[in-house]
Design an enzyme around this catalytic site. Sequence first.
Site, PDB file in Angstrom:
ATOM      1  CB  SER A 198      -0.896   0.011   1.236  1.00  0.00           C
ATOM      2  OG  SER A 198      -0.107   0.319   2.373  1.00  0.00           O
ATOM      3  CE  LYS A 199      -0.783   6.962  -2.983  1.00  0.00           C
ATOM      4  NZ  LYS A 199      -2.191   6.805  -3.335  1.00  0.00           N
TER       5      LYS A 199
END
Length: 482
Positions: free
Chosen positions: A250-251
């Site tokens: 994820s980010k």
Amino acid sequence: MTVRVRIAPSPTGNLHIGTARTAVFNWLFARHHGGKFILRIEDTDLTRSRPEYTQNILDGLSWLGLDWDEGPIFQSKRLELYERATQTLLDNGLAYLCYSTEAELDEMRAAQKARKQAPRYDNRHRNLTPEQRAAFEAEGRRPVIRFKIDDDREIVWNDLVRGKMTWKGSDLGGDMVIARASEDNAIGQPLYNLAVVVDDIDMQISHVIRGEDHIANTAKQILLYEAMGATVPEFAHTPLILNTEGRKLSKRDGVTSISEFQQLGYTSEAMVNYMTLLGWSPPDSTQEIFTLDEAAKQFGFERVNKAGAKFDWAKLDWLNGQYLHAKPVPELLEQLIPLWQEAGYEFDPASDRVWLELLTDVLRESLTRLPDAVDMSKMFFTDLVDFTDEARERIAVEGAPAVLQAFYDQLGDYEQLSADDAQQLVKQVTKAQNVKKGLIMRSLRAALTGDVNGPDLIQSWVILHLQGRDRLRLQQALNQIK
Ligand code: GLU
């Protein structure tokens, strides 16, 4: 059957590595079967979609070499199509207007939570009478449109990666919203599941290949295909990309978009090669380096894993190094020039071409990522160097000053210096000074480069000579010792 597949990114962010990997698998499958790869931009979420993200996605796919045969097709330009499909579902009694307010839905979910039930829409407006509807309208409520999902339905498909999949209608969260409310009593903005199915039917998509996070959507979408009287395509749900801890990338993991990998200095060849290996392996599983075309010849879902694919930076670095080491010098030089320019190094790409190519050749073997070349080559872009402490020691050890002086004197006779000349000179000085070759090479490197490590010394020397810098450096070193 003609194979037609698509990648359907939403332009709500830069091209994500997960989307890019899905694009790779779609592309490989299309090319393997001589089919078509279509690009569709899912930009119906007007508040979150941005043209600069669309551009980033197109640039990223192009950079990776994932050429598409049709598109980009923008969903925002096709709203009429979705409206028509929604109207048909309404006309056929398969969809209906739902007037529930946010507050009512919140209250409903809270009650379900209190009863320890999973949150779902309880289909309360499925069978409103005309009078009830009129009353809600009179209150000023604007309806969304919901598609009926029967709890007792069983949805089954044969997933090309995961095998037989079975979903219960009751696990799909109740009748689903397919169009938002609209102020003017028209059909509002379509939602993802509706637009996707309408488009996949319209574009005659034969295989839907996408991340496994869409599995529940697939169950819902199959019901929509049936409701629209269309043939259900084949589905392949690809494994997620996991971070080093085994959680979905994820980010928070830092680098996740293709443009970021590009900026870090990964080559497109290494990126696509690596992404292909994220979830797939070739029949000869020892083969790790291949082009997209080579992978396409062998690609099939029987060799796609069900389990998530862990992102392995070391492997990507290794692959990138392999590609950089094998890159033709002129091609690599073109990629290095902008990095050197950005670093503020002074050179003329045209008139300095000869030594720039030699320099590229010298650096090539040592690169893991393109920007590594910036620091490594710093000393080739300046007349005088800063000596590291170790280098300073090496030019001062017993015997070194005389050696450096000998090179300085002898070099005066050389207008040009080939690698052979340089080797000969080393031999000559070694003999004349009666010292070990190790001392010669160490003091020479320290004097010419200001450092004790670096690229091949003889090659570096040839470049410095071409630049007219080698005697200057020796002079500088001798001045340091005095
Ligand atoms: N726009 C969706 C996404 O980016 C597409 C999913 C699909 O392939 O249907 O996740």
